[in-house]
Design a protein around this motif. Structure first.
Motif: not given
Ligand code: DI6
Ligand code: FE
Length: 407
Positions: A129-130, A316-319, A325-326, A389-390
């Motif tokens: 994220l950073l 952002c979480n596993p489920g 990616s913001l 995605g860039f």
């Protein structure tokens, strides 16, 4: 006079002065970690070199406020790739949850993990994220569901902020799911969550209290008890509301002057109006909508016409949203919810700050706010939502200093 001065740039200040609050051919300065000057370069009060010891020529690049991810469950144990497979074989998110999987799977893994393991799992997600320019992030507990593990998650979350150049806002989400030891006793578990609240407040590890108001979560009345107890303990609230059904969560959040109500796919027009009146931010989570293949859209027109500020986050979480990616969320907010690129960028800057109660110190490029900046290799701010995605980030700046992530 100033510590640093960036020149030959275009600024998307994200104030309400025109589209993106844009100032072309601009300059921006920092002093003591705060923004000290913003404006057209031609109006600088002197020659750049006379104003600071460090002049940075951005050669026409754009600067935005540092990005804000205002809703994440970043700290957790394990992953749920197996449930992803099960869903692709036909099981629904709700069915998996009712059969004892879902959030409970992650609770088991999170309880079993040490603080060091939780931290090691969260770090690469946070760095991802950073690397896209996030300078402020919210992180929830909610995979412990007992005092000890909830505090463990919150300590790890706070600790990440001490070690990396990022501002962290923490949220106690004890009312996220029913732990196995309270099977069949939702009210009993809510009693336990309320009993945790004084300890949570005293620990100073949680800035806000959240709950999951849903058929597979907690009822309107149960959520109300959590909010009442949060209020009694001096903690502000926010809510996972109306994600899979309309339980009037948006209205409940508004009744408690919640900072935000989040998800909101099933929110009614009346709920949107109540949020507007209360100043509650609508946090939309296109990653969860996409990953659960939801079809019910949040009531965008109602939010717009009522004037509800709209924020965007990864969740952002596993489920339901294993997203780190913001920028991708900006694109999804536009394609899935028909937001404009400007609305989407507001959602991760000014409105994201408001969702965390940080609007006085972050979210726009204005004098006196933190010098949290993103410098982008783009020709127009709409490109941030346009690409898939860039990552066009050249550098981000946290409290006036260049961010270096290392390994
Ligand atoms: N709604 C969500 O989208 C996350 N929590 C919630 O209440 C999902 C959490 C999970 O599935 O682990
Ligand atoms: Fe969530």
């Amino acid at each position: 006079m100033w510590d640093r001065l960036w020149i030959n740039t275009h600024l998307a200040t994200m104030t309400d002065a025109g589209p993106y609050g844009a100032i072309r051919d601009a300059a921006i300065a920092s002093a003591g970690g705060k923004i000290a000057w913003v404006g057209p370069q031609a109006e600088l009060p002197g020659a750049p070199e006379a104003l600071t010891s460090e002049v940075i020529d951005l050669a026409g690049r754009w600067v935005t406020p540092g990005l804000i991810d205002c809703h994440t469950h970043l700290v957790y144990g394990g992953n749920r790739a197996r449930e992803f497979e099960l869903r692709l074989e036909g099981a629904s998110y709700e069915e998996i949850a009712r059969a004892g999987g879902g959030i409970r799977n992650t609770v088991k893994a999170t309880r079993a993990a040490s603080e060091e393991e939780l931290r090691a799992g969260a770090l690469p997600r946070l760095k991802s994220l950073l690397a896209e320019g996030v300078t402020t992030i919210e992180i929830k507990s909610g995979y412990g569901l007992n005092l000890e593990t909830e505090l463990k998650q919150l300590r790890v979350a706070r600790g990440l902020g001490a070690d990396l150049p990022v501002t962290i806002s923490t949220t106690f989400l004890g009312a996220h799911a029913l732990p196995p030891e309270f099977e069949g006793d939702g009210d009993g578990y809510i009693d336990a969550v309320c009993a945790m609240m004084p300890e949570i407040a005293k620990s100073g590890l949680a800035d806000v209290v959240d709950a999951f108001c849903e058929n597979i979560g907690f009822s309107y009345e149960q959520t109300k008890r959590v909010f009442q107890t949060a209020r009694d303990n001096g903690l502000p609230v926010k809510l996972h509301a109306d994600q899979l059904s309309d339980l009037d969560g948006a209205k409940l959040a508004a009744d408690f002057s919640a900072l935000s109500a989040d998800h909101l796919e099933y929110t009614s027009d009346a709920g949107a109006q109540a949020m507007a009146a209360a100043g509650t931010v609508a946090v939309l989570l296109p990653g969860a909508f996409y990953f659960l293949r939801e079809t019910k859209q949040p009531p965008m027109d109602a939010f717009r016409s009522a004037g509800v500020p709209i924020a965007i986050a990864t969740d952002c979480n596993p489920g339901s949203s294993p997203a780190t990616s913001l920028l991708l969320m900006l694109n999804m907010a536009c394609t899935l919810f028909r937001m404009t690129p400007e609305e989407a960028l507001l959602g991760v800057t000014r409105h994201g700050a408001q969702a965390l109660g940080l609007q006085d110190s972050r979210g726009t490029l204005e004098v006196g706010k933190a010098a949290d900046l993103c410098i982008w290799e783009i020709e127009s701010p709409a490109e941030l939502a346009y690409r898939i995605g860039f990552n066009p980030l050249l550098t981000s700046v946290k409290d006036g200093r260049d961010v270096e992530l290392g390994n």
